[in-house]
Design an enzyme around this catalytic site. Structure first.
Site, PDB file in Angstrom:
ATOM      1  CE  LYS A  72      -3.715  -2.212   2.603  1.00  0.00           C
ATOM      2  NZ  LYS A  72      -4.469  -2.238   3.864  1.00  0.00           N
ATOM      3  CE1 TYR A 132      -6.553   0.832   0.995  1.00  0.00           C
ATOM      4  CE2 TYR A 132      -7.457   2.868   1.854  1.00  0.00           C
ATOM      5  CZ  TYR A 132      -7.556   1.510   1.641  1.00  0.00           C
ATOM      6  OH  TYR A 132      -8.666   0.832   2.078  1.00  0.00           O
TER       7      TYR A 132
END
Length: 184
Positions: A72, A132
């Protein structure tokens, strides 16, 4: 772009160049080629996510197991969060250790959390927009988590003067010692 390795070397803080003047600012928030060169990684991103939360909302700690393990790249576009990564890689010299970074709309910092780490954050401001990018699609069958307040991990969450607000799912996550981890 500036890349700084944290005490867990695979987790990095990325500071993009910000060009500002009286009109506001411009920032290139992501460039695959530069990201790969600066981090020394070869990940491709396949999904973008956006959440909005209010002060005291704590999301996490989440991760996905192989074959759907997710890296991420996270950032905040409004407000502020305290973002945490926990090493879930059995056999790693930093297994079970955590690192955190404050991400705000003003500091433009990004946090790179590679596959093999649990991730979570708590909102510090009245509201926060959290974005993200992920290196794998969400896969419910691989979705896992650990308790945000696990004593063995010992994350020192900031005191916000309010009780944290967690989802039912996050209130019921297992202890670190009982969680499925990434094989060595």
């Amino acid at each position: 772009m500036k890349v700084t390795r944290t005490v867990i070397a695979d987790v990095m803080v990325i500071e993009p160049k910000v060009f500002g003047d009286a009109r506001g600012f411009f920032v290139e928030s992501f460039n695959q080629k530069i990201f790969n060169e600066m981090t020394g990684t070869q990940f491709d991103f396949v999904q973008d996510n956006h959440s909005r939360s209010s002060k005291g909302v704590l999301r996490g700690l989440h991760y996905q197991l192989p074959p759907h393990a997710q890296g991420k790249l996270v950032r905040v576009t409004r407000g502020a969060v305290w973002d945490v990564a926990v090493d879930m890689r059995q056999g790693s010299s930093t297994f079970g250790q955590w690192v955190a970074e404050t991400l705000t709309e003003n500091n433009h910092k990004q946090f790179w959390i590679p596959p093999g780490f649990a991730h979570g954050f708590v909102v510090l401001s009245d509201t926060a927009d959290f974005l993200y990018k992920t290196t794998a699609y969400y896969a419910p069958q691989s979705d896992r988590g650990i308790a945000w307040n696990d004593a063995d991990i010992g994350i020192q969450w900031p005191d916000l003067g309010v009780d944290f607000l967690l989802s039912d799912k996050d209130q019921k996550q297992p202890a670190f010692k009982d969680a499925q981890v990434f094989a060595a």
